[in-house]
Design a protein around this motif. Sequence first.
Motif, PDB file in Angstrom:
ATOM      1  N   GLN A  29      42.405 -39.533  -9.215  1.00 34.37           N
ATOM      2  CA  GLN A  29      41.977 -40.675  -8.089  1.00 34.37           C
ATOM      3  C   GLN A  29      43.139 -40.960  -7.237  1.00 34.37           C
ATOM      4  O   GLN A  29      43.160 -41.728  -6.306  1.00 34.37           O
ATOM      5  CB  GLN A  29      41.391 -41.826  -8.916  1.00 34.37           C
ATOM      6  N   ILE A  30      44.474 -40.411  -7.777  1.00 29.34           N
ATOM      7  CA  ILE A  30      45.887 -40.827  -7.128  1.00 29.34           C
ATOM      8  C   ILE A  30      46.300 -39.570  -6.563  1.00 29.34           C
ATOM      9  O   ILE A  30      46.321 -38.460  -7.113  1.00 29.34           O
ATOM     10  CB  ILE A  30      46.762 -41.312  -8.298  1.00 29.34           C
ATOM     11  N   PRO A  31      46.654 -39.844  -5.158  1.00 28.59           N
ATOM     12  CA  PRO A  31      47.247 -38.584  -4.634  1.00 28.59           C
ATOM     13  C   PRO A  31      48.756 -38.421  -5.357  1.00 28.59           C
ATOM     14  O   PRO A  31      49.346 -39.179  -5.892  1.00 28.59           O
ATOM     15  CB  PRO A  31      47.753 -39.111  -3.373  1.00 28.59           C
ATOM     16  N   PRO A  32      48.943 -36.961  -5.406  1.00 23.27           N
ATOM     17  CA  PRO A  32      50.190 -36.346  -6.301  1.00 23.27           C
ATOM     18  C   PRO A  32      51.443 -37.057  -5.822  1.00 23.27           C
ATOM     19  O   PRO A  32      52.032 -37.605  -6.584  1.00 23.27           O
ATOM     20  CB  PRO A  32      50.144 -34.925  -5.961  1.00 23.27           C
ATOM     21  N   LYS A  33      51.635 -37.210  -4.347  1.00 22.25           N
ATOM     22  CA  LYS A  33      52.833 -37.897  -3.934  1.00 22.25           C
ATOM     23  C   LYS A  33      53.116 -39.357  -4.663  1.00 22.25           C
ATOM     24  O   LYS A  33      54.074 -39.925  -4.832  1.00 22.25           O
ATOM     25  CB  LYS A  33      53.014 -37.809  -2.633  1.00 22.25           C
ATOM     26  N   GLN A  34      51.897 -40.025  -4.305  1.00 24.52           N
ATOM     27  CA  GLN A  34      51.847 -41.569  -4.717  1.00 24.52           C
ATOM     28  C   GLN A  34      52.201 -41.684  -6.269  1.00 24.52           C
ATOM     29  O   GLN A  34      52.903 -42.508  -6.812  1.00 24.52           O
ATOM     30  CB  GLN A  34      50.691 -42.142  -4.428  1.00 24.52           C
ATOM     31  N   LEU A  35      51.414 -40.750  -7.115  1.00 20.94           N
ATOM     32  CA  LEU A  35      51.645 -40.600  -8.323  1.00 20.94           C
ATOM     33  C   LEU A  35      52.825 -40.340  -8.916  1.00 20.94           C
ATOM     34  O   LEU A  35      53.511 -41.094  -9.679  1.00 20.94           O
ATOM     35  CB  LEU A  35      50.579 -39.592  -9.124  1.00 20.94           C
ATOM     36  N   LEU A  36      53.567 -39.451  -8.570  1.00 20.85           N
ATOM     37  CA  LEU A  36      55.161 -38.829  -8.970  1.00 20.85           C
ATOM     38  C   LEU A  36      55.972 -40.092  -8.233  1.00 20.85           C
ATOM     39  O   LEU A  36      57.009 -40.439  -9.189  1.00 20.85           O
ATOM     40  CB  LEU A  36      55.397 -37.609  -8.074  1.00 20.85           C
ATOM     41  N   GLU A  37      55.703 -40.872  -7.286  1.00 19.64           N
ATOM     42  CA  GLU A  37      56.481 -41.960  -7.042  1.00 19.64           C
ATOM     43  C   GLU A  37      56.448 -43.162  -7.799  1.00 19.64           C
ATOM     44  O   GLU A  37      57.512 -43.856  -8.010  1.00 19.64           O
ATOM     45  CB  GLU A  37      56.629 -42.322  -5.390  1.00 19.64           C
ATOM     46  N   ARG A  38      55.115 -43.193  -8.321  1.00 24.67           N
ATOM     47  CA  ARG A  38      55.174 -44.377  -8.955  1.00 24.67           C
ATOM     48  C   ARG A  38      55.889 -44.120 -10.341  1.00 24.67           C
ATOM     49  O   ARG A  38      56.688 -45.203 -11.021  1.00 24.67           O
ATOM     50  CB  ARG A  38      53.614 -44.615  -9.275  1.00 24.67           C
ATOM     51  N   ILE A  39      55.781 -43.053 -10.834  1.00 23.73           N
ATOM     52  CA  ILE A  39      56.466 -42.783 -12.212  1.00 23.73           C
ATOM     53  C   ILE A  39      58.016 -42.467 -12.008  1.00 23.73           C
ATOM     54  O   ILE A  39      58.827 -43.009 -12.911  1.00 23.73           O
ATOM     55  CB  ILE A  39      56.001 -41.318 -12.786  1.00 23.73           C
ATOM     56  N   TYR A  40      58.298 -41.843 -10.973  1.00 30.43           N
ATOM     57  CA  TYR A  40      59.800 -41.238 -11.047  1.00 30.43           C
ATOM     58  C   TYR A  40      60.815 -42.268 -10.237  1.00 30.43           C
ATOM     59  O   TYR A  40      62.028 -42.239 -10.156  1.00 30.43           O
ATOM     60  CB  TYR A  40      60.159 -39.915 -10.579  1.00 30.43           C
TER      61      TYR A  40
END
Length: 176
Positions: A98-109
């Motif tokens: 449900q989360i776009p990959p770019k948004q997901l990676l920025e949230r984590i890293y």
Amino acid sequence: MSKARVATVWLDGCSGCHMSLLDLDEALIDLAPKIELVFGPLVDAQEFPEGVDVTLVEGAVSSQDDLQLAQKVRARSKFVIALGDCAVTGNVPSMRNQIPPKQLLERIYVDGVNVNHRVPADGVPALLKQAAPLHEAIRVDLHVPGCPPPAAAIGYVLTELLAGRKPELTGKVKFG
Ligand code: SF4
């Protein structure tokens, strides 16, 4: 009698399905004379080989590398098994869908750390937009659900295939 060429593949999974394969314990000794393990995390081969009889695939298809390897597996294997819920349905890896990959990676890293606010790029395969079950990427010959599937079910599947029979999994496996 020639040995069946068997491969195992680890895509986006936790390795639990491979652990279940190892849980066959002494049954592995019965299988050993009948199979040659030609690829997977349990052997040293670097390239997925040609002419594989049976390939067991753990994990969802989540990255470009996963997709390329899955396509190679299909092109080079007579029989492909989706092993475990991640390969069968997407399961845990698909929770990110449900989360776009770019948004997901920025949230984590970036947002989620105190140092090195940077999404890693070197040597990290590009994520696909969604993590998908194996059958959405390639044709699958048999689905073996379970998280992980019980060792006995994996042993049964291999034994039946090596004997030239189609495994009947009703009552032997379940999701979760
Ligand atoms: Fe791990 Fe379960 Fe996925 Fe297998 S199905 S890779 S055990 S999370």
